[in-house]
Scaffold this motif. Sequence first.
Motif, PDB file in Angstrom:
ATOM      1  N   LYS A 130     -78.981 -31.550 -16.185  1.00  0.00           N
ATOM      2  CA  LYS A 130     -79.528 -31.936 -17.479  1.00  0.00           C
ATOM      3  C   LYS A 130     -80.242 -33.279 -17.379  1.00  0.00           C
ATOM      4  N   ASN A 131     -81.043 -33.587 -18.357  1.00  0.00           N
ATOM      5  CA  ASN A 131     -81.701 -34.886 -18.416  1.00  0.00           C
ATOM      6  C   ASN A 131     -80.656 -36.002 -18.431  1.00  0.00           C
ATOM      7  N   GLY A 132     -80.826 -36.979 -17.556  1.00  0.00           N
ATOM      8  CA  GLY A 132     -79.943 -38.135 -17.556  1.00  0.00           C
ATOM      9  C   GLY A 132     -78.523 -37.869 -17.100  1.00  0.00           C
ATOM     10  N   GLU A 133     -78.291 -36.804 -16.356  1.00  0.00           N
ATOM     11  CA  GLU A 133     -76.931 -36.430 -15.955  1.00  0.00           C
ATOM     12  C   GLU A 133     -76.474 -37.098 -14.661  1.00  0.00           C
ATOM     13  N   VAL A 134     -77.414 -37.560 -13.842  1.00  0.00           N
ATOM     14  CA  VAL A 134     -77.111 -37.992 -12.476  1.00  0.00           C
ATOM     15  C   VAL A 134     -77.192 -39.517 -12.363  1.00  0.00           C
ATOM     16  N   ASP A 135     -76.291 -40.100 -11.582  1.00  0.00           N
ATOM     17  CA  ASP A 135     -76.269 -41.555 -11.390  1.00  0.00           C
ATOM     18  C   ASP A 135     -77.216 -42.022 -10.286  1.00  0.00           C
ATOM     19  N   ALA A 136     -77.370 -41.215  -9.240  1.00  0.00           N
ATOM     20  CA  ALA A 136     -78.274 -41.580  -8.145  1.00  0.00           C
ATOM     21  C   ALA A 136     -78.809 -40.311  -7.501  1.00  0.00           C
ATOM     22  N   VAL A 137     -80.104 -40.328  -7.194  1.00  0.00           N
ATOM     23  CA  VAL A 137     -80.743 -39.221  -6.489  1.00  0.00           C
ATOM     24  C   VAL A 137     -81.256 -39.750  -5.160  1.00  0.00           C
ATOM     25  N   ILE A 138     -80.901 -39.062  -4.077  1.00  0.00           N
ATOM     26  CA  ILE A 138     -81.326 -39.451  -2.738  1.00  0.00           C
ATOM     27  C   ILE A 138     -82.407 -38.498  -2.253  1.00  0.00           C
ATOM     28  N   LEU A 139     -83.536 -39.052  -1.846  1.00  0.00           N
ATOM     29  CA  LEU A 139     -84.598 -38.292  -1.189  1.00  0.00           C
ATOM     30  C   LEU A 139     -84.662 -38.789   0.243  1.00  0.00           C
ATOM     31  N   ALA A 140     -83.897 -38.134   1.129  1.00  0.00           N
ATOM     32  CA  ALA A 140     -83.774 -38.646   2.491  1.00  0.00           C
ATOM     33  C   ALA A 140     -84.668 -37.931   3.497  1.00  0.00           C
ATOM     34  N   ASN A 141     -85.152 -36.765   3.170  1.00  0.00           N
ATOM     35  CA  ASN A 141     -86.009 -36.031   4.096  1.00  0.00           C
ATOM     36  C   ASN A 141     -87.345 -35.661   3.472  1.00  0.00           C
ATOM     37  N   ILE A 142     -87.441 -35.792   2.175  1.00  0.00           N
ATOM     38  CA  ILE A 142     -88.606 -35.295   1.444  1.00  0.00           C
ATOM     39  C   ILE A 142     -89.894 -36.031   1.806  1.00  0.00           C
ATOM     40  N   LEU A 143     -89.913 -37.356   1.621  1.00  0.00           N
ATOM     41  CA  LEU A 143     -91.158 -38.103   1.802  1.00  0.00           C
ATOM     42  C   LEU A 143     -91.579 -38.188   3.263  1.00  0.00           C
ATOM     43  N   SER A 144     -90.624 -38.077   4.183  1.00  0.00           N
ATOM     44  CA  SER A 144     -90.943 -38.165   5.607  1.00  0.00           C
ATOM     45  C   SER A 144     -91.530 -36.875   6.155  1.00  0.00           C
ATOM     46  N   VAL A 185     -83.612 -36.166 -14.145  1.00  0.00           N
ATOM     47  CA  VAL A 185     -82.158 -35.980 -14.162  1.00  0.00           C
ATOM     48  C   VAL A 185     -81.395 -37.299 -14.046  1.00  0.00           C
ATOM     49  N   LEU A 186     -82.076 -38.375 -13.653  1.00  0.00           N
ATOM     50  CA  LEU A 186     -81.413 -39.675 -13.547  1.00  0.00           C
ATOM     51  C   LEU A 186     -81.119 -40.253 -14.923  1.00  0.00           C
ATOM     52  N   ARG A 187     -79.947 -40.841 -15.061  1.00  0.00           N
ATOM     53  CA  ARG A 187     -79.643 -41.572 -16.284  1.00  0.00           C
ATOM     54  C   ARG A 187     -80.471 -42.854 -16.323  1.00  0.00           C
ATOM     55  N   ASN A 188     -80.610 -43.429 -17.485  1.00  0.00           N
ATOM     56  CA  ASN A 188     -81.248 -44.746 -17.567  1.00  0.00           C
ATOM     57  C   ASN A 188     -80.432 -45.729 -16.732  1.00  0.00           C
ATOM     58  N   ASP A 189     -81.100 -46.520 -15.946  1.00  0.00           N
ATOM     59  CA  ASP A 189     -80.507 -47.481 -15.020  1.00  0.00           C
ATOM     60  C   ASP A 189     -80.000 -46.806 -13.736  1.00  0.00           C
ATOM     61  N   GLY A 190     -80.175 -45.483 -13.612  1.00  0.00           N
ATOM     62  CA  GLY A 190     -79.792 -44.794 -12.386  1.00  0.00           C
ATOM     63  C   GLY A 190     -80.738 -45.139 -11.247  1.00  0.00           C
ATOM     64  N   LEU A 195     -72.004 -39.547  -9.950  1.00  0.00           N
ATOM     65  CA  LEU A 195     -72.556 -38.289  -9.466  1.00  0.00           C
ATOM     66  C   LEU A 195     -73.806 -38.614  -8.668  1.00  0.00           C
ATOM     67  N   ILE A 196     -73.760 -38.320  -7.366  1.00  0.00           N
ATOM     68  CA  ILE A 196     -74.871 -38.617  -6.460  1.00  0.00           C
ATOM     69  C   ILE A 196     -75.412 -37.304  -5.918  1.00  0.00           C
ATOM     70  N   VAL A 197     -76.696 -37.082  -6.099  1.00  0.00           N
ATOM     71  CA  VAL A 197     -77.329 -35.833  -5.678  1.00  0.00           C
ATOM     72  C   VAL A 197     -78.343 -36.122  -4.584  1.00  0.00           C
ATOM     73  N   GLU A 198     -78.245 -35.388  -3.484  1.00  0.00           N
ATOM     74  CA  GLU A 198     -79.260 -35.490  -2.436  1.00  0.00           C
ATOM     75  C   GLU A 198     -80.142 -34.258  -2.491  1.00  0.00           C
ATOM     76  N   VAL A 199     -81.426 -34.476  -2.662  1.00  0.00           N
ATOM     77  CA  VAL A 199     -82.402 -33.386  -2.754  1.00  0.00           C
ATOM     78  C   VAL A 199     -83.053 -33.181  -1.391  1.00  0.00           C
ATOM     79  N   GLY A 200     -83.076 -31.922  -0.936  1.00  0.00           N
ATOM     80  CA  GLY A 200     -83.655 -31.629   0.365  1.00  0.00           C
ATOM     81  C   GLY A 200     -82.800 -32.173   1.485  1.00  0.00           C
ATOM     82  N   CYS A 201     -81.498 -31.917   1.402  1.00  0.00           N
ATOM     83  CA  CYS A 201     -80.566 -32.501   2.376  1.00  0.00           C
ATOM     84  C   CYS A 201     -80.754 -31.941   3.779  1.00  0.00           C
TER      85      CYS A 201
END
Length: 233
Positions: free
Chosen positions: A93-107, A141-146, A7-13
């Motif tokens: 939920k806590n630890g539900e996601v495998d990877a979170v992408i922040l592709a526009n947020i920090l820029s 929301v990232l799982r451990n090791d995510g 499960l890969i989530v992109e925040v602020g797509c």
Amino acid sequence: MSRKSRLIVEVGCGESPWLLKRSRCLSNPARAMPNLTPLMEEYANPRNGDRFICLDIDPSRVREAIKKTRRFADLKGARISFQVGDGMKLPFKNGEVDAVILANILSAPEPGTAPVSEPYPEELCIDTNDKWRMIQEALRVLRNDGLLIIDICQTPCYATRAMRQIEEKLVSAGRIRLVTQCGWFVGGSDDWHLYHAAFQKSGKAVIKPLIIVPWTKEQKEYIRQYAASWTMY
């Protein structure tokens, strides 16, 4: 044996999720291919069988992202869904996601700091404190090791404070570890940079050695040409 779907989530797509950017790179290699990095190929590739959720707070940008995504044949049939949502209150939920992408947020510039050469809509500006809250929410929301995946593709000065927080509050504290870096980030510089990085949330899994992918000749030229048109005021 097939790999487990992630499960890969992109925040602020925004209007151009990572999936769309990858497709654009492949469809127009002469212009956009330098943007394609191994991280994007691994975590924005619909052929990997992963499930993607692209989230943005603005309904109009979500609608536009859906419209643009439909134009690319390689995205047809992909497991992609779009949601209107707040990056500071992710609907997971806590630890539900495998990877979170922040592709526009920090820029994104802070309010009132965008250069005259490239006016930035005020509604898209993000305060540093809000960036930090989004980073913290991503870790929740990232799982451990995510993986927390970061894309900085504009003048890095917009991201300097957030990157410093990541280093001082997360990396130094052992909460995350840089595992893959594509390109370089030079804090405080007015140069234009292409930088993709993956930070692994600390867990029980053995963390692989750091992989650093330097810029290719094509990426350096792409960055040089873009930086030549950028003027800070």
